[in-house]
Design a protein around this motif. Sequence first.
Motif, mmCIF file in Angstrom:
data_model
loop_
_atom_site.group_PDB
_atom_site.id
_atom_site.type_symbol
_atom_site.label_atom_id
_atom_site.label_comp_id
_atom_site.label_asym_id
_atom_site.label_seq_id
_atom_site.Cartn_x
_atom_site.Cartn_y
_atom_site.Cartn_z
ATOM 1 N N THR A 1 -75.577 -3.852 -44.825
ATOM 2 C CA THR A 1 -74.512 -2.861 -44.958
ATOM 3 C C THR A 1 -73.364 -3.196 -44.015
ATOM 4 N N CYS A 2 -72.206 -2.688 -44.347
ATOM 5 C CA CYS A 2 -71.014 -2.949 -43.540
ATOM 6 C C CYS A 2 -71.173 -2.391 -42.126
ATOM 7 N N VAL A 3 -71.751 -1.227 -42.020
ATOM 8 C CA VAL A 3 -71.948 -0.610 -40.705
ATOM 9 C C VAL A 3 -72.867 -1.457 -39.846
ATOM 10 N N LEU A 4 -73.987 -1.881 -40.397
ATOM 11 C CA LEU A 4 -74.947 -2.665 -39.621
ATOM 12 C C LEU A 4 -74.402 -4.047 -39.273
ATOM 13 N N GLU A 5 -73.650 -4.657 -40.178
ATOM 14 C CA GLU A 5 -73.067 -5.966 -39.869
ATOM 15 C C GLU A 5 -72.052 -5.848 -38.738
ATOM 16 N N ASN A 6 -71.281 -4.774 -38.743
ATOM 17 C CA ASN A 6 -70.330 -4.566 -37.648
ATOM 18 C C ASN A 6 -71.050 -4.281 -36.332
ATOM 19 N N TRP A 7 -72.170 -3.569 -36.397
ATOM 20 C CA TRP A 7 -72.959 -3.322 -35.184
ATOM 21 C C TRP A 7 -73.470 -4.641 -34.611
ATOM 22 N N ALA A 8 -73.946 -5.511 -35.478
ATOM 23 C CA ALA A 8 -74.423 -6.824 -35.033
ATOM 24 C C ALA A 8 -73.283 -7.622 -34.400
ATOM 25 N N GLU A 9 -72.114 -7.572 -35.005
ATOM 26 C CA GLU A 9 -70.968 -8.308 -34.468
ATOM 27 C C GLU A 9 -70.523 -7.730 -33.132
ATOM 28 N N LEU A 10 -70.565 -6.424 -32.997
ATOM 29 C CA LEU A 10 -70.224 -5.808 -31.717
ATOM 30 C C LEU A 10 -71.157 -6.299 -30.619
ATOM 31 N N LEU A 11 -72.438 -6.369 -30.911
ATOM 32 C CA LEU A 11 -73.393 -6.825 -29.911
ATOM 33 C C LEU A 11 -73.150 -8.292 -29.543
ATOM 34 N N ARG A 12 -72.871 -9.115 -30.546
ATOM 35 C CA ARG A 12 -72.612 -10.527 -30.262
ATOM 36 C C ARG A 12 -71.348 -10.719 -29.429
ATOM 37 N N GLY B 1 -59.344 12.479 -43.255
ATOM 38 C CA GLY B 1 -60.016 13.639 -43.824
ATOM 39 C C GLY B 1 -61.502 13.446 -44.027
ATOM 40 N N THR B 2 -61.980 12.207 -43.871
ATOM 41 C CA THR B 2 -63.408 11.950 -44.038
ATOM 42 C C THR B 2 -64.127 12.085 -42.703
ATOM 43 N N HIS B 3 -65.433 12.212 -42.791
ATOM 44 C CA HIS B 3 -66.255 12.299 -41.583
ATOM 45 C C HIS B 3 -66.128 11.024 -40.755
ATOM 46 N N SER B 4 -66.084 9.886 -41.422
ATOM 47 C CA SER B 4 -65.964 8.612 -40.712
ATOM 48 C C SER B 4 -64.674 8.543 -39.899
ATOM 49 N N HIS B 5 -63.593 9.047 -40.474
ATOM 50 C CA HIS B 5 -62.318 9.050 -39.748
ATOM 51 C C HIS B 5 -62.396 9.947 -38.519
ATOM 52 N N SER B 6 -63.034 11.088 -38.652
ATOM 53 C CA SER B 6 -63.207 11.975 -37.501
ATOM 54 C C SER B 6 -64.014 11.288 -36.405
ATOM 55 N N CYS B 7 -65.038 10.554 -36.816
ATOM 56 C CA CYS B 7 -65.857 9.829 -35.847
ATOM 57 C C CYS B 7 -65.054 8.728 -35.159
ATOM 58 N N LEU B 8 -64.169 8.078 -35.896
ATOM 59 C CA LEU B 8 -63.303 7.065 -35.303
ATOM 60 C C LEU B 8 -62.396 7.676 -34.251
ATOM 61 N N ALA C 1 -59.597 -1.103 -39.283
ATOM 62 C CA ALA C 1 -59.346 -1.575 -40.644
ATOM 63 C C ALA C 1 -60.038 -2.912 -40.887
ATOM 64 N N GLU C 2 -60.112 -3.740 -39.844
ATOM 65 C CA GLU C 2 -60.737 -5.055 -39.970
ATOM 66 C C GLU C 2 -62.244 -4.966 -40.204
ATOM 67 N N THR C 3 -62.842 -3.862 -39.792
ATOM 68 C CA THR C 3 -64.290 -3.740 -39.942
ATOM 69 C C THR C 3 -64.713 -3.585 -41.396
ATOM 70 N N GLY C 4 -63.820 -3.033 -42.212
ATOM 71 C CA GLY C 4 -64.195 -2.777 -43.599
ATOM 72 C C GLY C 4 -64.987 -1.498 -43.790
ATOM 73 N N ILE C 5 -65.250 -0.761 -42.708
ATOM 74 C CA ILE C 5 -65.971 0.506 -42.816
ATOM 75 C C ILE C 5 -65.002 1.565 -43.348
ATOM 76 N N PRO C 6 -65.311 2.224 -44.438
ATOM 77 C CA PRO C 6 -64.393 3.248 -44.973
ATOM 78 C C PRO C 6 -64.148 4.359 -43.948
ATOM 79 N N HIS C 7 -62.878 4.726 -43.785
ATOM 80 C CA HIS C 7 -62.560 5.800 -42.840
ATOM 81 C C HIS C 7 -61.227 6.458 -43.214
ATOM 82 N N ALA C 8 -61.113 6.809 -44.459
ATOM 83 C CA ALA C 8 -59.888 7.467 -44.915
ATOM 84 C C ALA C 8 -59.701 8.787 -44.181
#
Length: 348
Positions: free
Chosen positions: A142-153, A77-84, A68-75
């Motif tokens: 994008t939110c996804v790319l910013e979170n990827w950068a933060e994960l790496l840091r 039933g969505t594909h993003s939620h399945s990936c999570l 939830a803190e990432t801000g990446i949508p993942h409601a």
Amino acid sequence: MNQLTSPVQEQPQLPRFGREPASHFEDTQKLESFLRPLIKSFVKDLGYEKPTRIDKEVYWSKLHERAAETGIPHAKGTHSHSCLEVGGLYAIACLPNHPLDVQIYVGIYTWVAIVIDDTASHQLADYERFHERFAAGEHQPTCVLENWAELLRSTFKYWEPIIANFIIASSLDFLNACILESRSEFLSLIPTKGSRNFPWYIRSKTGVGDAYAYFTFPKGLFPDFSSYVEVVPDLSKFFCLANDILSFYKEEVAGEDANYIHRAAQQEGKNVREFLKDVITETLSAFHRICVVFEDRELERQVLNDYILGYVTEGITHDEPRPEGIRPPSRALDAFVESIASEMGLNP
């Protein structure tokens, strides 16, 4: 001086690297008959045993809080939620005794990596400049790319600096490979016979094997990297190839040939089935070499056993649909592999 010449015009033209559907496998029953003993033998040779069911309510609660803190949508039933859910399941199944913060990191990392792999071709303009912005410390668009950068840091929080460097390098290679596979130049590329090692080069990047190998050894458990660094090349290869072995049936039935086994078999001039046997042999050899290194190292051997057990569990006891690529193989699999698990008494 003699000049080197290459008889390019005499070579038979190989299929391009783009994602073109292959012809449907001529006989699914024959394919099953061919694969069933191979997969059974592969799982047995790994020393796999039925795992105990994992119940980690705290883990899942914390993982969803972090998501939830990432801000990446993942409601739901969505594909993003399945990936999570896939990412979360991977981390808890493969790293069941690791510190909670490491488990959550790997779960979120896997989730974001899946999303990147699925969206790169649709957002090339944003993705192609990720590395440039990352090096300059700039915000990602994008939110996804910013979170990827933060994960790496944040990798340095959980792994020794030199190991974190390797994880970051592998992660950057992964994103670049996703971009490469989406470029029109790559999709239209017709390989020559001289590019024998190119299929593995691409697979080693898209598989993120080095990162996932190093995830096994956080600094809180392994402060001295000399106790495990020797196994990383083989462990990295194992993760990539085991995925391809366990996913082979589904991809054949779906007529998918834009994968490592097909590409490498073509380059080697081998039948795909025979090349699959070679891949299984190579994967088991990598596993046994790792066991030799860890023979007298109890903690390393235990986390390896946990990881392999969880990885294969996710490969043979689930058949929910999941994206392809870097993910643990489980949710890309099908009832065929599930039936093998049942026959071997391995279903939880």
